[in-house]
Design a protein around this motif. Structure first.
Motif, PDB file in Angstrom:
ATOM      1  N   ILE A 119       0.864  -1.178   0.000  1.00  0.00           N
ATOM      2  CA  ILE A 119       0.000   0.000   0.000  1.00  0.00           C
ATOM      3  C   ILE A 119       0.898   1.225   0.000  1.00  0.00           C
ATOM      4  CG2 ILE A 119      -1.852   1.241   1.179  1.00  0.00           C
ATOM      5  CD1 ILE A 119      -2.477  -1.429   2.643  1.00  0.00           C
ATOM      6  N   ASP A 120       0.884   1.956  -1.119  1.00  0.00           N
ATOM      7  CA  ASP A 120       1.737   3.134  -1.251  1.00  0.00           C
ATOM      8  C   ASP A 120       1.046   4.118  -2.185  1.00  0.00           C
ATOM      9  OD1 ASP A 120       3.794   5.021  -1.711  1.00  0.00           O
ATOM     10  OD2 ASP A 120       5.316   3.476  -1.446  1.00  0.00           O
ATOM     11  N   ASP A 121       0.888   5.351  -1.744  1.00  0.00           N
ATOM     12  CA  ASP A 121       0.208   6.341  -2.582  1.00  0.00           C
ATOM     13  C   ASP A 121       1.111   6.909  -3.674  1.00  0.00           C
ATOM     14  OD1 ASP A 121       1.781   7.773  -0.836  1.00  0.00           O
ATOM     15  OD2 ASP A 121       0.315   9.361  -0.516  1.00  0.00           O
ATOM     16  N   ASP A 122       2.387   6.595  -3.647  1.00  0.00           N
ATOM     17  CA  ASP A 122       3.323   7.012  -4.696  1.00  0.00           C
ATOM     18  C   ASP A 122       3.555   5.810  -5.615  1.00  0.00           C
ATOM     19  OD1 ASP A 122       5.574   7.606  -6.252  1.00  0.00           O
ATOM     20  OD2 ASP A 122       6.430   8.894  -4.693  1.00  0.00           O
ATOM     21  N   THR A 123       2.874   5.788  -6.751  1.00  0.00           N
ATOM     22  CA  THR A 123       2.931   4.609  -7.615  1.00  0.00           C
ATOM     23  C   THR A 123       4.322   4.381  -8.209  1.00  0.00           C
ATOM     24  OG1 THR A 123       2.048   5.891  -9.464  1.00  0.00           O
ATOM     25  CG2 THR A 123       0.476   4.591  -8.181  1.00  0.00           C
ATOM     26  N   ALA A 124       5.091   5.435  -8.429  1.00  0.00           N
ATOM     27  CA  ALA A 124       6.440   5.253  -8.972  1.00  0.00           C
ATOM     28  C   ALA A 124       7.318   4.479  -7.988  1.00  0.00           C
ATOM     29  CB  ALA A 124       7.070   6.604  -9.306  1.00  0.00           C
ATOM     30  N   LEU A 163      -0.034  -3.993  -5.815  1.00  0.00           N
ATOM     31  CA  LEU A 163       0.196  -2.604  -5.429  1.00  0.00           C
ATOM     32  C   LEU A 163      -1.133  -1.869  -5.462  1.00  0.00           C
ATOM     33  CD1 LEU A 163       1.931  -0.067  -4.880  1.00  0.00           C
ATOM     34  CD2 LEU A 163       2.293   0.090  -7.360  1.00  0.00           C
ATOM     35  N   VAL A 164      -1.485  -1.262  -4.340  1.00  0.00           N
ATOM     36  CA  VAL A 164      -2.691  -0.436  -4.256  1.00  0.00           C
ATOM     37  C   VAL A 164      -2.312   0.889  -3.615  1.00  0.00           C
ATOM     38  CG1 VAL A 164      -4.276  -2.412  -4.147  1.00  0.00           C
ATOM     39  CG2 VAL A 164      -3.397  -1.400  -2.027  1.00  0.00           C
ATOM     40  N   ALA A 181      -7.172  -1.939  -1.150  1.00  0.00           N
ATOM     41  CA  ALA A 181      -6.575  -3.142  -0.571  1.00  0.00           C
ATOM     42  C   ALA A 181      -7.644  -4.135  -0.139  1.00  0.00           C
ATOM     43  CB  ALA A 181      -5.690  -2.766   0.619  1.00  0.00           C
ATOM     44  N   ALA A 182      -8.737  -3.620   0.397  1.00  0.00           N
ATOM     45  CA  ALA A 182      -9.807  -4.484   0.898  1.00  0.00           C
ATOM     46  C   ALA A 182     -10.434  -5.316  -0.214  1.00  0.00           C
ATOM     47  CB  ALA A 182     -10.879  -3.646   1.589  1.00  0.00           C
ATOM     48  N   ASN A 183     -10.314  -4.862  -1.457  1.00  0.00           N
ATOM     49  CA  ASN A 183     -10.890  -5.583  -2.589  1.00  0.00           C
ATOM     50  C   ASN A 183      -9.919  -6.574  -3.214  1.00  0.00           C
ATOM     51  OD1 ASN A 183     -13.333  -4.181  -2.390  1.00  0.00           O
ATOM     52  ND2 ASN A 183     -12.483  -2.461  -3.525  1.00  0.00           N
TER      53      ASN A 183
END
Length: 118
Positions: A7-12, A30-31, A37-39
């Motif tokens: 779980i990371d809000d920075d996709t790079a 990667l979410v 993530a729950a899905n």
């Protein structure tokens, strides 16, 4: 080895870590949000970046970890954070890695927890 939920809000950065984990033999989803993530599918290990909590408070981090534990029963949680005052005991994670970190250290932690899941 094991399946990792990242779980990371920075996709790079997240994509870089997916590659590192793949080189270590791990499959990784990667979410960017807890809701996404729950899905997803069950994980052997969760790696979560806490950068989204702008003003670090242990209480907010504990709430995030509690929600993760509710969704992913028993999966160990490794938190990556730039907040130097975070401890895994304070926030309820299994392990905390302080940024900047060596990716080999992250990989070693993931492998250690993935072996426990086997």
């Amino acid at each position: 080895m094991g399946h990792v939920l990242l779980i990371d809000d920075d996709t790079a950065i997240g994509e870089l870590l997916v590659d590192v984990l793949a080189d270590g033999g791990h499959t990784t989803d990667l979410v960017t949000t807890l809701e996404a993530a729950a899905n997803g599918r069950p994980a052997d290990v969760i790696v979560a970046d806490l950068v989204g909590i702008h003003e670090f408070r242990a209480e907010a981090a504990r709430g995030f970890i509690r929600r993760l534990r509710g969704e992913f029963h028993g999966a160990p949680i490794i938190v990556c954070t730039a907040h130097r005052d975070a401890s895994h005991v304070d926030i309820g994670a299994d392990h905390v890695i302080t940024k900047p970190f060596d990716v080999d250290h992250l990989l070693a932690c993931v492998e250690r927890f993935a072996r426990r899941a086997d």
